[in-house]
Design a protein around this motif. Structure first.
Motif, short mmCIF file in Angstrom:
data_model
loop_
_atom_site.label_atom_id
_atom_site.label_comp_id
_atom_site.label_asym_id
_atom_site.label_seq_id
_atom_site.Cartn_x
_atom_site.Cartn_y
_atom_site.Cartn_z
N THR A 46 0.83 -1.19 0.00
CA THR A 46 0.00 0.00 0.00
C THR A 46 0.88 1.25 0.00
OG1 THR A 46 -1.85 1.13 1.12
CG2 THR A 46 -0.18 0.12 2.54
N GLY A 47 0.37 2.31 -0.57
CA GLY A 47 1.07 3.59 -0.52
C GLY A 47 0.72 4.28 0.79
N ALA A 48 1.58 4.13 1.78
CA ALA A 48 1.29 4.61 3.13
C ALA A 48 1.69 6.07 3.30
CB ALA A 48 2.03 3.75 4.16
N VAL A 49 0.76 6.85 3.81
CA VAL A 49 1.02 8.25 4.17
C VAL A 49 0.89 8.34 5.68
CG1 VAL A 49 0.33 10.64 3.89
CG2 VAL A 49 0.06 9.05 1.98
N PHE A 50 2.01 8.47 6.38
CA PHE A 50 2.03 8.55 7.84
C PHE A 50 1.95 10.01 8.27
CE2 PHE A 50 4.04 4.47 7.06
CZ PHE A 50 3.58 3.67 8.09
N PHE A 51 0.83 10.38 8.91
CA PHE A 51 0.71 11.74 9.45
C PHE A 51 1.33 11.81 10.84
CE2 PHE A 51 -2.88 11.39 6.48
CZ PHE A 51 -2.63 12.50 5.69
N GLY A 74 8.23 16.22 10.34
CA GLY A 74 7.72 16.01 8.99
C GLY A 74 7.49 17.29 8.22
N ASN A 75 7.04 17.13 6.99
CA ASN A 75 6.76 18.25 6.09
C ASN A 75 5.29 18.62 6.17
OD1 ASN A 75 9.44 18.20 5.01
ND2 ASN A 75 8.84 16.47 3.73
N THR A 76 5.00 19.93 6.09
CA THR A 76 3.61 20.36 6.06
C THR A 76 3.13 20.40 4.62
OG1 THR A 76 4.29 22.69 6.08
CG2 THR A 76 3.79 21.67 8.20
N VAL A 77 1.94 19.88 4.40
CA VAL A 77 1.38 19.81 3.06
C VAL A 77 -0.05 20.31 3.07
CG1 VAL A 77 2.84 17.84 2.43
CG2 VAL A 77 0.53 17.43 3.31
N ASP A 78 -0.47 20.90 1.95
CA ASP A 78 -1.89 21.19 1.78
C ASP A 78 -2.53 20.05 1.00
OD1 ASP A 78 -1.08 21.56 -0.85
OD2 ASP A 78 -1.34 23.72 -0.84
N ALA A 79 -3.81 20.18 0.68
CA ALA A 79 -4.53 19.08 0.03
C ALA A 79 -3.95 18.77 -1.34
CB ALA A 79 -6.01 19.43 -0.08
N GLY A 80 -3.54 19.79 -2.08
CA GLY A 80 -2.96 19.57 -3.40
C GLY A 80 -1.67 18.77 -3.33
N ALA A 81 -0.81 19.13 -2.39
CA ALA A 81 0.46 18.40 -2.23
C ALA A 81 0.21 16.98 -1.73
CB ALA A 81 1.37 19.14 -1.27
N LEU A 82 -0.81 16.80 -0.90
CA LEU A 82 -1.14 15.47 -0.42
C LEU A 82 -1.62 14.59 -1.58
CD1 LEU A 82 -1.45 13.48 1.89
CD2 LEU A 82 -3.69 14.48 2.39
N TYR A 83 -2.45 15.15 -2.45
CA TYR A 83 -2.89 14.38 -3.62
C TYR A 83 -1.70 14.02 -4.52
CZ TYR A 83 -4.90 13.21 -8.13
OH TYR A 83 -5.18 12.58 -9.32
N LYS A 84 -0.76 14.92 -4.67
CA LYS A 84 0.43 14.62 -5.47
C LYS A 84 1.18 13.43 -4.89
CE LYS A 84 4.65 16.49 -7.49
NZ LYS A 84 5.46 15.32 -7.09
N SER A 85 1.20 13.31 -3.56
CA SER A 85 1.87 12.16 -2.94
C SER A 85 1.14 10.86 -3.30
CB SER A 85 1.97 12.33 -1.43
OG SER A 85 0.73 12.16 -0.78
N PHE A 86 -0.18 10.93 -3.49
CA PHE A 86 -0.91 9.74 -3.95
C PHE A 86 -0.39 9.30 -5.32
CE2 PHE A 86 -5.17 11.13 -1.74
CZ PHE A 86 -4.54 11.14 -0.53
N ASP A 88 2.52 9.98 -6.65
CA ASP A 88 3.90 9.49 -6.53
C ASP A 88 3.92 8.05 -6.04
OD1 ASP A 88 4.81 11.99 -7.33
OD2 ASP A 88 5.21 12.68 -5.29
N LEU A 89 3.06 7.73 -5.09
CA LEU A 89 3.00 6.36 -4.56
C LEU A 89 2.43 5.40 -5.60
CD1 LEU A 89 1.82 7.31 -0.99
CD2 LEU A 89 3.96 6.13 -1.52
N GLN A 90 1.47 5.87 -6.37
CA GLN A 90 0.95 5.04 -7.46
C GLN A 90 2.06 4.70 -8.45
OE1 GLN A 90 -1.75 7.07 -10.09
NE2 GLN A 90 -2.55 5.17 -10.98
N ALA A 91 2.91 5.69 -8.76
CA ALA A 91 4.01 5.47 -9.70
C ALA A 91 5.01 4.46 -9.17
CB ALA A 91 4.70 6.79 -10.00
N PRO A 122 -7.37 5.90 -9.70
CA PRO A 122 -7.85 4.52 -9.78
C PRO A 122 -7.67 3.67 -8.53
CG PRO A 122 -5.73 4.70 -10.87
CD PRO A 122 -6.11 6.10 -10.46
N LEU A 123 -6.84 4.11 -7.58
CA LEU A 123 -6.54 3.25 -6.43
C LEU A 123 -7.56 3.46 -5.31
CD1 LEU A 123 -2.66 3.58 -6.12
CD2 LEU A 123 -4.01 2.07 -7.59
#
Length: 273
Positions: A46-51, A74-86, A88-91, A122-123
Motif C-alpha cells: 500500500t502507498g502509506a502516508v504517515f501523518f 515532517g513536512n507540512t502539506v496542503d490538500a494539493g500536495a497530499l494528492y500529489k503524494s498519492f 507518486d506512490l501510485q508510480a 484509480p486506487l
C-alpha cells in the motif's frame, strides 16, 4: 472555539494532537508498506502516508517517534500536495493508498480525497485510524473512503484511560465504526494486549452483535515500546495462550478474521521514522 475534529474538544491553538492548522498537515513519511492486511497491501504494498501527531496518548505506541513528539516532525502539506503524494506512490507501484492516523487532519485529507475522486484516481483509499472519532465527521467522508481500517482498542474505560488517556474511547469508537460500516467495507483491527484477554473478548462480542459483516484483524504483534515498561503487564509480550484463546473465541462468534502469527511481535515491522 473548540476544535471539531475529534472527541477531545480542545482548542486548535493548544491542540492535544499537535496540529494547529486546518489547511495543512504534517506528513512524517510516505512509503510502500507491505505488512498490512491482504486487501490493503496486496502483493506490491500500500502507498502509506504517515501523518505526524495523534489524538491519543497510547503508552505502548509503536509510532511514538512521530505521534508523540512536539513540535510535530515532517513536512507540512496542503490538500494539493497530499494528492500529489498519492500519484507518486501510485508510480512506485502502490495497490492502494493508506492514510495513517488521519483523524486530526481530516479537512486536508478529505479535500485530497475529493480531488482524487474528481481526477478518477484509480486506487482505493484506506482510512487507517485509531477509532477515536466523531461519527458526524465519518459521515462527511461518505463516498470518498473505499476501505475503513479502524482500531477498536478497548471496551474497558479504565484501560482506555490508563493506556491512552481516553476514558470515553469505546463510546466514540463504537459509534464511528457503526457509521463506517453503514458506508463501505470495514476491517476492524484489534491488538490483543498482555493481560487484556477478557477485554478483547468483550470487543469481539460487540463486533459480532453490531457490525457482523466487518472483517476483523486480530493482531498478535504487541511489542513493548515507548513507555510500556512502566505499566505492567504491558512490559511483556503476549503469550500463546492469550492470543490463541481470543482467536478461538472469535471463531466461536463466527467472525471473519485475519489472524497474525506471534512471530510478528518484533520492532522490525515498525517503519523507520
Amino acid at each position: 472555539m473548540t476544535c471539531p475534529l475529534c472527541p477531545r474538544n480542545c482548542t486548535r491553538e493548544l491542540s492535544f494532537c499537535g496540529e494547529t492548522d486546518f489547511t495543512r498537515a504534517h506528513v512524517a513519511k510516505t512509503m510502500l508498506h507491505r505488512w498490512e492486511e491482504p486487501p490493503v497491501s496486496g502483493e506490491r504494498g500500500t502507498g502509506a502516508v504517515f501523518f505526524s501527531g495523534c489524538n491519543l496518548r497510547c503508552i505502548f505506541c509503536q509510532n511514538h517517534k512521530i505521534s508523540q513528539v512536539r513540535p510535530l516532525p515532517g513536512n507540512t502539506v496542503d490538500a494539493g500536495a497530499l494528492y500529489k503524494s498519492f500519484l507518486d506512490l501510485q508510480a512506485l507501484g502502490a495497490e492502494t493508498i493508506s492514510l495513517i492516523s488521519p483523524t486530526h487532519v481530516l479537512p486536508v485529507a478529505r479535500e485530497a480525497m475529493r480531488v482524487a475522486k474528481q481526477q478518477s484516481f484509480p486506487l482505493k483509499i484506506v482510512w487507517n485510524s485509531n477509532g477515536y472519532e466523531l461519527p458526524e465527521n465519518i459521515k462527511s467522508l461518505a463516498g470518498l473512503v473505499d476501505i475503513y481500517l479502524p482500531d477498536l482498542k478497548y471496551c474497558d474505560g479504565k484501560m482506555a484511560a490508563q493506556y491512552s488517556l481516553a476514558p470515553d474511547y469505546f463510546a466514540y469508537a463504537a459509534a464511528a465504526i457503526a457509521e463506517m460500516s453503514a458506508q463501505t467495507e470495514v476491517i476492524i483491527r484489534h491488538l490483543i494486549l498482555p493481560g487484556g484477554r477478557k477485554d478483547s473478548m468483550r470487543v469481539l462480542e460487540w463486533i459480532a452483535s453490531n457490525t457482523p459483516n466487518a472483517r476483523v484483524s486480530l493482531m498478535a504483534q504487541y511489542t513493548p515500546m515507548f513507555r510500556a515498561n512502566d505499566a505492567p503487564p504491558l512490559h511483556r509480550r503476549l503469550t500463546g495462550f492469550e492470543y490463541d484463546s481470543v482467536a478461538e473465541y472469535a471463531q466461536s462468534l463466527g467472525l471473519k478474521c485475519f489472524y497474525q502469527a506471534r512471530a510478528s511481535a518484533v520492532s522490525s515491522y515498525t517503519p523507520d521514522f
